[in-house]
Design an enzyme around this catalytic site. Structure first.
Site, PDB file in Angstrom:
ATOM      1  N   LYS A 197       0.857  -1.173   0.000  1.00  0.00           N
ATOM      2  CA  LYS A 197       0.000   0.000   0.000  1.00  0.00           C
ATOM      3  C   LYS A 197       0.896   1.226   0.000  1.00  0.00           C
ATOM      4  O   LYS A 197       1.684   1.440   0.922  1.00  0.00           O
ATOM      5  CB  LYS A 197      -0.898  -0.003   1.230  1.00  0.00           C
ATOM      6  CG  LYS A 197      -1.743   1.243   1.344  1.00  0.00           C
ATOM      7  CD  LYS A 197      -2.787   1.118   2.403  1.00  0.00           C
ATOM      8  CE  LYS A 197      -3.578   2.408   2.525  1.00  0.00           C
ATOM      9  NZ  LYS A 197      -4.591   2.318   3.566  1.00  0.00           N
ATOM     10  N   ARG A 207     -10.747   9.821   1.983  1.00  0.00           N
ATOM     11  CA  ARG A 207     -10.597  10.477   3.287  1.00  0.00           C
ATOM     12  C   ARG A 207     -11.702  11.494   3.505  1.00  0.00           C
ATOM     13  O   ARG A 207     -12.123  11.719   4.639  1.00  0.00           O
ATOM     14  CB  ARG A 207      -9.209  11.111   3.398  1.00  0.00           C
ATOM     15  CG  ARG A 207      -8.115  10.048   3.467  1.00  0.00           C
ATOM     16  CD  ARG A 207      -6.708  10.636   3.463  1.00  0.00           C
ATOM     17  NE  ARG A 207      -5.719   9.572   3.372  1.00  0.00           N
ATOM     18  CZ  ARG A 207      -4.415   9.788   3.152  1.00  0.00           C
ATOM     19  NH1 ARG A 207      -3.965  11.031   3.016  1.00  0.00           N
ATOM     20  NH2 ARG A 207      -3.580   8.769   3.080  1.00  0.00           N
ATOM     21  N   LYS A 219       1.389   9.885   5.795  1.00  0.00           N
ATOM     22  CA  LYS A 219       1.458   8.468   6.156  1.00  0.00           C
ATOM     23  C   LYS A 219       2.734   7.807   5.650  1.00  0.00           C
ATOM     24  O   LYS A 219       2.811   6.589   5.539  1.00  0.00           O
ATOM     25  CB  LYS A 219       0.201   7.749   5.645  1.00  0.00           C
ATOM     26  CG  LYS A 219      -1.095   8.276   6.277  1.00  0.00           C
ATOM     27  CD  LYS A 219      -2.288   7.375   5.981  1.00  0.00           C
ATOM     28  CE  LYS A 219      -3.539   7.846   6.737  1.00  0.00           C
ATOM     29  NZ  LYS A 219      -4.669   6.900   6.563  1.00  0.00           N
ATOM     30  N   GLU A 235       7.632  -7.144   1.198  1.00  0.00           N
ATOM     31  CA  GLU A 235       6.373  -7.142   1.969  1.00  0.00           C
ATOM     32  C   GLU A 235       5.540  -8.378   1.622  1.00  0.00           C
ATOM     33  O   GLU A 235       4.955  -9.017   2.497  1.00  0.00           O
ATOM     34  CB  GLU A 235       5.544  -5.885   1.658  1.00  0.00           C
ATOM     35  CG  GLU A 235       6.107  -4.579   2.200  1.00  0.00           C
ATOM     36  CD  GLU A 235       5.711  -4.316   3.653  1.00  0.00           C
ATOM     37  OE1 GLU A 235       5.061  -5.182   4.281  1.00  0.00           O
ATOM     38  OE2 GLU A 235       6.076  -3.246   4.171  1.00  0.00           O
ATOM     39  N   LYS A 250      -2.057  -1.495  -3.940  1.00  0.00           N
ATOM     40  CA  LYS A 250      -2.945  -0.336  -3.856  1.00  0.00           C
ATOM     41  C   LYS A 250      -2.152   0.950  -3.889  1.00  0.00           C
ATOM     42  O   LYS A 250      -1.175   1.025  -3.146  1.00  0.00           O
ATOM     43  CB  LYS A 250      -3.704  -0.439  -2.538  1.00  0.00           C
ATOM     44  CG  LYS A 250      -4.542   0.734  -2.194  1.00  0.00           C
ATOM     45  CD  LYS A 250      -5.155   0.539  -0.851  1.00  0.00           C
ATOM     46  CE  LYS A 250      -5.946   1.776  -0.522  1.00  0.00           C
ATOM     47  NZ  LYS A 250      -6.424   1.787   0.820  1.00  0.00           N
ATOM     48  N   SER A 276     -10.134   5.511  -4.584  1.00  0.00           N
ATOM     49  CA  SER A 276     -11.084   6.601  -4.774  1.00  0.00           C
ATOM     50  C   SER A 276     -10.623   7.616  -5.823  1.00  0.00           C
ATOM     51  O   SER A 276     -11.404   8.011  -6.686  1.00  0.00           O
ATOM     52  CB  SER A 276     -11.351   7.289  -3.432  1.00  0.00           C
ATOM     53  OG  SER A 276     -10.151   7.749  -2.835  1.00  0.00           O
ATOM     54  N   TYR A 315     -14.699   1.049  -7.084  1.00  0.00           N
ATOM     55  CA  TYR A 315     -15.960   1.801  -6.992  1.00  0.00           C
ATOM     56  C   TYR A 315     -16.735   1.700  -8.301  1.00  0.00           C
ATOM     57  O   TYR A 315     -17.888   2.110  -8.369  1.00  0.00           O
ATOM     58  CB  TYR A 315     -15.658   3.258  -6.632  1.00  0.00           C
ATOM     59  CG  TYR A 315     -14.866   3.355  -5.335  1.00  0.00           C
ATOM     60  CD1 TYR A 315     -15.504   3.222  -4.105  1.00  0.00           C
ATOM     61  CD2 TYR A 315     -13.473   3.498  -5.349  1.00  0.00           C
ATOM     62  CE1 TYR A 315     -14.791   3.255  -2.921  1.00  0.00           C
ATOM     63  CE2 TYR A 315     -12.746   3.529  -4.169  1.00  0.00           C
ATOM     64  CZ  TYR A 315     -13.402   3.407  -2.951  1.00  0.00           C
ATOM     65  OH  TYR A 315     -12.696   3.416  -1.782  1.00  0.00           O
TER      66      TYR A 315
HETATM   67  C1  PBG Z   1      -7.402   3.280   5.596  1.00  0.00           C
HETATM   68  C2  PBG Z   1      -7.671   3.106   4.169  1.00  0.00           C
HETATM   69  C3  PBG Z   1      -7.494   4.063   3.157  1.00  0.00           C
HETATM   70  C4  PBG Z   1      -7.994   3.499   1.999  1.00  0.00           C
HETATM   71  C5  PBG Z   1      -8.445   2.213   2.313  1.00  0.00           C
HETATM   72  N1  PBG Z   1      -8.218   1.981   3.664  1.00  0.00           N
HETATM   73  C6  PBG Z   1      -6.998   5.451   3.193  1.00  0.00           C
HETATM   74  C7  PBG Z   1      -5.682   5.784   3.729  1.00  0.00           C
HETATM   75  O1  PBG Z   1      -4.810   4.951   3.931  1.00  0.00           O
HETATM   76  O2  PBG Z   1      -5.514   6.978   4.000  1.00  0.00           O
HETATM   77  C8  PBG Z   1      -8.056   4.226   0.681  1.00  0.00           C
HETATM   78  C9  PBG Z   1      -9.072   3.743  -0.270  1.00  0.00           C
HETATM   79  C10 PBG Z   1      -9.407   4.685  -1.360  1.00  0.00           C
HETATM   80  O3  PBG Z   1      -8.816   5.777  -1.557  1.00  0.00           O
HETATM   81  O4  PBG Z   1     -10.334   4.336  -2.092  1.00  0.00           O
HETATM   82  N2  PBG Z   1      -6.347   2.668   6.173  1.00  0.00           N
END
Ligand code: PBG
Length: 326
Positions: A197, A207, A219, A235, A250, A276, A315
């Site tokens: 991720k 968010r 992050k 990982e 992701k 998203s 989505y």
């Molecule tokens: C939270 C999480 C996030 C997403 C999925 N789980 C956001 C982040 O890490 O800030 C993002 C999914 C998306 O943008 O569709 N841990």
């Protein structure tokens, strides 16, 4: 192979030939549908940065569940929006056995027992800081977070989740969660790990949807650096050893190389999350008349699968399946 004996256009000549020669076919089995839930009753809220996507309260979910199943979609991934007064630094609400997540899992498994229910594991929607782990002196502390995540996973398993999906990127979480589940007898609850991720600019609309923007910093001390690919494989191999059942990459489109490399280096199923921002940028361009929504959407999901993803959290899932049925 050479021209004129070989003419590549023969295999492109008609739609029937193209369909026969196609290497990738998209079906409802390829998708996981993300679902945003919120407290209250009779709520179906617009998410302005995600046109066509909504936050639902549980009581209004039946129509959505029916639609998902009518489209032959098999799996959902649940996220909850937590009110400010239930947020803290310890994830108290995250482990609450009658919290919205746990209630939602129970409700959905009752309403739609055949639907695979996957649940997000991370503290950010529950955190006053909007971070995925426990914060001490402005640091996201790894090992104390593992304990909370394990309890959280356990509470989801008790509620009936088929898969828990840790998205926090703490070190050691897969092993910690696997242990916690096994100790309590949840040997059949699966783990879909957000293995690679990345610290991405494409999570912005999510968010907004969950009101989970980090309150300080970013992050980057736990999510991966866009510049790296070797780390993704490291990982993956660690998650595999710790007991992950499914590995996820992701975001998806900017990381197709990672999907493809991971596919080559492990035998576990690979999921990709078309996040998203990937959704919103196509929607925004389509609303402006700059792109054709359907062809851009199909091209992206096909590319993700062609790169090696076995399935895609997206989505667009319902829209793709609606299009396939027409
Ligand atoms: C939270 C999480 C996030 C997403 C999925 N789980 C956001 C982040 O890490 O800030 C993002 C999914 C998306 O943008 O569709 N841990």
């Amino acid at each position: 192979m050479q021209y004129p004996i070989t003419r590549n256009r023969r295999l492109r000549r008609t739609e029937a030939i193209r369909n026969m020669a196609a290497e990738i076919n998209i079906t409802a089995n390829d998708f996981i549908v993300p679902l945003f839930l919120t407290e209250g009753s009779d709520v179906k809220e617009n998410i302005p940065s995600m046109p066509g996507y909504f936050r639902y309260s549980l009581d209004g979910l039946n129509e959505e569940l029916d639609m998902i199943q009518d489209l032959s979609l098999n799996a959902i991934l649940i996220f909850v929006k937590v009110p400010n007064d239930k947020k803290d630094n310890q994830g108290t609400e995250a482990v609450n056995s009658s919290g919205l997540m746990q209630e939602s899992i129970r409700y959905i498994k009752k309403q739609a027992p055949d639907l695979l229910v996957m649940s997000d594991i991370a503290l950010d929607p529950y955190s006053v800081y909007g971070h995925d782990g426990v914060v001490t002196d402005n640091e996201i502390v790894n090992d104390p977070t593992l304990e909370v995540l394990s309890q959280m996973a356990l509470s989801h398993a008790e509620a009936g989740a088929d898969f828990v999906a840790p998205s926090d990127m703490m070190d050691g979480r897969i092993g910690a969660i696997r242990n916690a589940l096994d100790e309590k007898g949840f040997i059949n609850t699966g783990i879909m790990s957000y293995t690679a991720k990345y610290a991405s600019g494409f999570y912005g609309p999510f968010r907004e949807a969950l009101d989970s923007t980090p309150g300080f910093g970013d992050k980057k001390t736990y999510q991966m650096d866009t510049r790296n690919s070797r780390e993704a494989i490291k990982e993956a191999l660690m998650d595999q050893d710790e007991g992950a059942d499914i590995l996820m990459v992701k975001p998806a489109l900017p990381y197709l190389d990672i999907i493809s490399e991971m596919r080559a280096k492990t035998h576990l199923p690979i999921a990709a999350y078309q996040v998203s921002g990937e959704y919103s940028m196509i929607k925004a361009a389509a609303e402006n008349g700059w792109l054709d929504n359907d062809s851009a959407m199909m091209e992206t999901v096909i590319s993700i699968k062609r790169a090696g993803a076995d399935f895609i959290a997206s989505y667009f899932a319902k829209e793709v399946c609606t299009l396939l049925n027409n």
